[in-house]
Design a protein around this motif. Sequence first.
Motif, PDB file in Angstrom:
ATOM      1  N   SER A  43       0.799  -1.219   0.000  1.00 59.45           N
ATOM      2  CA  SER A  43       0.000   0.000   0.000  1.00 59.45           C
ATOM      3  C   SER A  43       0.833   1.269   0.000  1.00 59.45           C
ATOM      4  O   SER A  43       0.385   2.293  -0.491  1.00 59.45           O
ATOM      5  CB  SER A  43      -0.927   0.002   1.213  1.00 59.45           C
ATOM      6  OG  SER A  43      -0.186  -0.065   2.410  1.00 59.45           O
ATOM      7  N   VAL A 103      -9.880  13.462  -2.375  1.00 55.76           N
ATOM      8  CA  VAL A 103     -10.639  12.367  -2.982  1.00 55.76           C
ATOM      9  C   VAL A 103     -11.796  13.018  -3.720  1.00 55.76           C
ATOM     10  O   VAL A 103     -12.739  13.495  -3.100  1.00 55.76           O
ATOM     11  CB  VAL A 103     -11.140  11.373  -1.924  1.00 55.76           C
ATOM     12  CG1 VAL A 103     -11.885  10.228  -2.588  1.00 55.76           C
ATOM     13  CG2 VAL A 103      -9.980  10.833  -1.083  1.00 55.76           C
ATOM     14  N   HIS A 105      -0.367   8.331 -13.219  1.00 55.97           N
ATOM     15  CA  HIS A 105      -1.463   7.452 -12.798  1.00 55.97           C
ATOM     16  C   HIS A 105      -0.889   6.191 -12.160  1.00 55.97           C
ATOM     17  O   HIS A 105       0.113   5.636 -12.631  1.00 55.97           O
ATOM     18  CB  HIS A 105      -2.326   7.080 -14.012  1.00 55.97           C
ATOM     19  CG  HIS A 105      -3.574   6.346 -13.674  1.00 55.97           C
ATOM     20  ND1 HIS A 105      -3.642   4.962 -13.651  1.00 55.97           N
ATOM     21  CD2 HIS A 105      -4.809   6.785 -13.328  1.00 55.97           C
ATOM     22  CE1 HIS A 105      -4.865   4.596 -13.314  1.00 55.97           C
ATOM     23  NE2 HIS A 105      -5.593   5.671 -13.125  1.00 55.97           N
ATOM     24  N   TYR A 106      -1.574   5.703 -11.085  1.00 56.47           N
ATOM     25  CA  TYR A 106      -1.079   4.546 -10.336  1.00 56.47           C
ATOM     26  C   TYR A 106      -2.214   3.560 -10.053  1.00 56.47           C
ATOM     27  O   TYR A 106      -3.395   3.926 -10.074  1.00 56.47           O
ATOM     28  CB  TYR A 106      -0.458   4.996  -9.004  1.00 56.47           C
ATOM     29  CG  TYR A 106       0.822   5.769  -9.185  1.00 56.47           C
ATOM     30  CD1 TYR A 106       2.064   5.140  -9.141  1.00 56.47           C
ATOM     31  CD2 TYR A 106       0.786   7.137  -9.432  1.00 56.47           C
ATOM     32  CE1 TYR A 106       3.232   5.853  -9.321  1.00 56.47           C
ATOM     33  CE2 TYR A 106       1.951   7.862  -9.621  1.00 56.47           C
ATOM     34  CZ  TYR A 106       3.170   7.212  -9.562  1.00 56.47           C
ATOM     35  OH  TYR A 106       4.338   7.919  -9.759  1.00 56.47           O
ATOM     36  N   TYR A 130      -4.031   0.628  -7.395  1.00 58.67           N
ATOM     37  CA  TYR A 130      -4.498   0.755  -6.014  1.00 58.67           C
ATOM     38  C   TYR A 130      -3.367   0.609  -5.003  1.00 58.67           C
ATOM     39  O   TYR A 130      -3.437   1.136  -3.897  1.00 58.67           O
ATOM     40  CB  TYR A 130      -5.606  -0.256  -5.721  1.00 58.67           C
ATOM     41  CG  TYR A 130      -5.203  -1.702  -5.831  1.00 58.67           C
ATOM     42  CD1 TYR A 130      -4.611  -2.381  -4.779  1.00 58.67           C
ATOM     43  CD2 TYR A 130      -5.441  -2.419  -7.010  1.00 58.67           C
ATOM     44  CE1 TYR A 130      -4.246  -3.697  -4.886  1.00 58.67           C
ATOM     45  CE2 TYR A 130      -5.083  -3.742  -7.132  1.00 58.67           C
ATOM     46  CZ  TYR A 130      -4.489  -4.387  -6.064  1.00 58.67           C
ATOM     47  OH  TYR A 130      -4.126  -5.701  -6.188  1.00 58.67           O
ATOM     48  N   TRP A 161      -0.411   1.796  -5.397  1.00 61.38           N
ATOM     49  CA  TRP A 161       0.532   2.876  -5.695  1.00 61.38           C
ATOM     50  C   TRP A 161       1.771   2.385  -6.440  1.00 61.38           C
ATOM     51  O   TRP A 161       2.882   2.883  -6.246  1.00 61.38           O
ATOM     52  CB  TRP A 161       0.906   3.642  -4.421  1.00 61.38           C
ATOM     53  CG  TRP A 161      -0.254   4.413  -3.884  1.00 61.38           C
ATOM     54  CD1 TRP A 161      -1.047   4.072  -2.837  1.00 61.38           C
ATOM     55  CD2 TRP A 161      -0.779   5.657  -4.402  1.00 61.38           C
ATOM     56  NE1 TRP A 161      -2.033   5.017  -2.664  1.00 61.38           N
ATOM     57  CE2 TRP A 161      -1.896   5.999  -3.602  1.00 61.38           C
ATOM     58  CE3 TRP A 161      -0.404   6.501  -5.456  1.00 61.38           C
ATOM     59  CZ2 TRP A 161      -2.644   7.152  -3.826  1.00 61.38           C
ATOM     60  CZ3 TRP A 161      -1.148   7.643  -5.668  1.00 61.38           C
ATOM     61  CH2 TRP A 161      -2.258   7.962  -4.860  1.00 61.38           C
ATOM     62  N   ASN A 196      -5.711   6.172  -8.662  1.00 57.77           N
ATOM     63  CA  ASN A 196      -4.738   6.914  -7.862  1.00 57.77           C
ATOM     64  C   ASN A 196      -3.856   7.758  -8.774  1.00 57.77           C
ATOM     65  O   ASN A 196      -3.417   7.289  -9.834  1.00 57.77           O
ATOM     66  CB  ASN A 196      -3.857   5.960  -7.063  1.00 57.77           C
ATOM     67  CG  ASN A 196      -4.608   5.274  -5.942  1.00 57.77           C
ATOM     68  OD1 ASN A 196      -5.674   5.720  -5.533  1.00 57.77           O
ATOM     69  ND2 ASN A 196      -4.054   4.183  -5.432  1.00 57.77           N
ATOM     70  N   TYR A 197      -3.566   8.968  -8.326  1.00 60.07           N
ATOM     71  CA  TYR A 197      -2.730   9.884  -9.104  1.00 60.07           C
ATOM     72  C   TYR A 197      -1.674  10.526  -8.205  1.00 60.07           C
ATOM     73  O   TYR A 197      -1.841  10.609  -6.990  1.00 60.07           O
ATOM     74  CB  TYR A 197      -3.574  11.001  -9.723  1.00 60.07           C
ATOM     75  CG  TYR A 197      -4.405  10.595 -10.918  1.00 60.07           C
ATOM     76  CD1 TYR A 197      -3.942  10.790 -12.219  1.00 60.07           C
ATOM     77  CD2 TYR A 197      -5.682  10.053 -10.749  1.00 60.07           C
ATOM     78  CE1 TYR A 197      -4.713  10.448 -13.314  1.00 60.07           C
ATOM     79  CE2 TYR A 197      -6.465   9.701 -11.841  1.00 60.07           C
ATOM     80  CZ  TYR A 197      -5.971   9.909 -13.125  1.00 60.07           C
ATOM     81  OH  TYR A 197      -6.741   9.571 -14.213  1.00 60.07           O
ATOM     82  N   LYS A 204      -0.238  13.095  -3.502  1.00 59.07           N
ATOM     83  CA  LYS A 204      -1.160  12.100  -4.030  1.00 59.07           C
ATOM     84  C   LYS A 204      -2.584  12.656  -4.046  1.00 59.07           C
ATOM     85  O   LYS A 204      -2.949  13.499  -3.225  1.00 59.07           O
ATOM     86  CB  LYS A 204      -1.112  10.834  -3.177  1.00 59.07           C
ATOM     87  CG  LYS A 204       0.213  10.087  -3.218  1.00 59.07           C
ATOM     88  CD  LYS A 204       0.212   8.895  -2.277  1.00 59.07           C
ATOM     89  CE  LYS A 204       1.525   8.117  -2.362  1.00 59.07           C
ATOM     90  NZ  LYS A 204       1.564   6.960  -1.440  1.00 59.07           N
ATOM     91  N   ILE A 255      -6.828  11.142  -5.379  1.00 58.94           N
ATOM     92  CA  ILE A 255      -7.620   9.990  -5.814  1.00 58.94           C
ATOM     93  C   ILE A 255      -8.866  10.492  -6.527  1.00 58.94           C
ATOM     94  O   ILE A 255      -9.551  11.390  -6.039  1.00 58.94           O
ATOM     95  CB  ILE A 255      -8.007   9.117  -4.603  1.00 58.94           C
ATOM     96  CG1 ILE A 255      -6.740   8.569  -3.926  1.00 58.94           C
ATOM     97  CG2 ILE A 255      -8.918   7.965  -5.034  1.00 58.94           C
ATOM     98  CD1 ILE A 255      -7.004   7.922  -2.576  1.00 58.94           C
ATOM     99  N   LEU A 294      -3.666   9.409   4.448  1.00 58.59           N
ATOM    100  CA  LEU A 294      -3.240   8.157   3.817  1.00 58.59           C
ATOM    101  C   LEU A 294      -2.248   7.384   4.671  1.00 58.59           C
ATOM    102  O   LEU A 294      -2.176   6.155   4.587  1.00 58.59           O
ATOM    103  CB  LEU A 294      -2.581   8.468   2.467  1.00 58.59           C
ATOM    104  CG  LEU A 294      -3.470   8.587   1.228  1.00 58.59           C
ATOM    105  CD1 LEU A 294      -2.619   8.950   0.021  1.00 58.59           C
ATOM    106  CD2 LEU A 294      -4.229   7.302   0.968  1.00 58.59           C
ATOM    107  N   TYR A 299     -11.776   0.059  -4.651  1.00 59.72           N
ATOM    108  CA  TYR A 299     -10.989  -0.152  -5.867  1.00 59.72           C
ATOM    109  C   TYR A 299     -11.447  -1.428  -6.568  1.00 59.72           C
ATOM    110  O   TYR A 299     -11.799  -2.414  -5.913  1.00 59.72           O
ATOM    111  CB  TYR A 299      -9.495  -0.288  -5.528  1.00 59.72           C
ATOM    112  CG  TYR A 299      -8.845   0.977  -5.026  1.00 59.72           C
ATOM    113  CD1 TYR A 299      -8.153   1.822  -5.897  1.00 59.72           C
ATOM    114  CD2 TYR A 299      -8.901   1.327  -3.689  1.00 59.72           C
ATOM    115  CE1 TYR A 299      -7.538   2.974  -5.443  1.00 59.72           C
ATOM    116  CE2 TYR A 299      -8.294   2.483  -3.221  1.00 59.72           C
ATOM    117  CZ  TYR A 299      -7.622   3.296  -4.103  1.00 59.72           C
ATOM    118  OH  TYR A 299      -7.024   4.442  -3.651  1.00 59.72           O
TER     119      TYR A 299
END
Length: 417
Positions: free
Chosen positions: A20, A48, A75-76, A78, A80, A132-133, A149, A151, A206, A393
């Motif tokens: 994570s 978010v 872009h990632y 879930y 990361w 995720n970004y 980060k 979302i 997070l 996700y």
Amino acid sequence: MKTFITLILAFFALPLSVWSQGIIEKVPPNYIRTVIFNSGNSYSGVPVIELGSGLNLEFDDIIGDEANYYYTIEHYNYDWTPSQLVKSEYMEGFDNVRIVNYQNSYNTLQLYSHYRLNIPNEDTQRLKVSGNYMLKVFNEARELIFSRKFIIYQPLTSVAVEIKKSRDVRFIHTKQVVNFSVNSPDFIIRNPEESVRAVILQNNNLKTGIYNIKPQYNIGNELIYKYDQPTAFWAGNEFLNFDSKDLRAATVKIRSIEVKDLYHHYLFRDQIRAFEPYTYNPDINGKFVVRTMQGRDNSIEAGYVWTHFALQTTEKFNEVEVHLYGGFNNFILDDSTRLEYNPLTGTYETARLFKQGYYDYKYVLLRKDGTLDEGFFSGNFTSTENDYTVIIYYHPPGARFSRVIGVGNQNSVTISN
């Protein structure tokens, strides 16, 4: 060869709680201050936002030399890790361009350049998919200065969230449990035990989130999550706060004011609250708001103030560190948040540079093994008011990226047995 394959299989079998953390945010240097990253309704933690919503980044460079800064968006998945999408698949337009919206401070003792970036804009016109970004900010030499980060979700499911007291009597007065369900009448979820993962955030942080939560069971199109300890958070206590909107006037929290190179605000000593009865004290759950009474434009007319903190302990704690904690720096612990023990006063003390405004904060203990204890000084009380966010996700087998198909929110004022 057999050993190599075994290692590869073992790696992919790791639980999401190990994965994570993935890519880690780059902490800004000392000359970058007051990073505000939100969608217009939050001043701390990870944004978010719903697909199609706007995003706002603001920060100050206290060198004040109008330096050039550039940004990129990545872009990632879930966990990361980088997704397989190329930029054109998740972005309409382009990035890697200069942040052109900036102003210099006005009528302040501490000079600074204030930068603002809005997404979408004429260059980055739209982010096209959920997930995720990471937003990265570079200087002119293409060195990474800091990253944050965020979302993006697409409301393909509805997420109903309930906050419960712990069913374990050991924690019934100190923990809050998050139960929730995911309903998808119009969206087909295939193999939910393997393709659906939930993440729970407390106060949009997070770093203390609970990851890799699988559904316990499903009833028709509804996924049920009614865990106890696996989705339990320490309840904590209400944040402390101070308000420095007026540079020259002491408030309920500010004990005295001095003017040196900049204004210095000395707060009243804080006490350890862990063994005191719980008292409701309204807070904004770790967030902050920049504001000033000395000007009209908070962004460029709010000054910087050295704010002095003191925590009464009477004795020094060995092999641990005491830190300030809050959304003012995205819940990061570093040298600027560390307090040192003063044997003459019996207090842990520090001073930190803040832009004028209203700030939530608390004191936390960092152990030698890296364990963070948020309740050591403030205590943990079931009645504490916290915000909870559940993020769903969806990454089915063969998919090239993770989608965020639903988000649910709840506040612990609704807590029940």
